[in-house]
Design a protein around this motif. Structure first.
Motif: not given
Ligand SMILES: [Zn+2]
Length: 138
Positions: A120-138
């Protein structure tokens, strides 16, 4: 004769009174020790005899021990390791099953395992546990 055997049973239960008995760890140790002992019958694996005997004797020591607190602590330690190993194996199976459709990664903030769809390309993911945003290539 019947009375003799009843007496032995009674004496044995008297002797076991206040002793720890079997638990998951002693069962595991008995099985592991027996497997090593059987393997040690092969000439090339004869060095396994000593660890096999050590494990079996230690297992017997635990069963007849009267120090309940220590034996319970050992049991809890063993159950902790066993459940960690089980969840690791489960995660490995899930990762393998989803390997073509999803990407798994660890949240750098809290260590939670996250799963996103693959390709899905590069995604911005928010961790449901701590709320941190992570940029992830998929
Ligand atoms: Zn997190």
């Amino acid at each position: 004769m019947k009375r003799f055997f009843q007496n032995i049973g009674y004496r044995f239960s008297q002797w076991m009174q206040g002793r720890y008995g079997t638990d998951e760890l002693s069962r595991f140790m008995t099985i592991a020790g027996t497997v090593l002992l059987v393997l040690s019958f092969f000439r090339k694996l004869s060095f396994l005899w000593f660890p096999a005997m050590a494990i079996l004797i230690l297992s017997l020591f635990r069963v007849y021990s009267k120090n309940m607190d220590k034996r319970l602590a050992e049991r809890n330690w063993y159950l902790g390791i066993r459940s960690k190993a089980a969840s690791y194996i489960m995660l490995f199976k899930k990762k393998w099953k989803d390997r073509k459709t999803h990407v798994y990664f660890k949240c750098p903030g809290c260590g939670k395992i996250l799963r996103v769809p693959r390709g899905k390309g590069t995604l911005k993911v928010r961790c449901p546990q701590c709320g941190r945003e992570i940029i992830k290539k998929t």
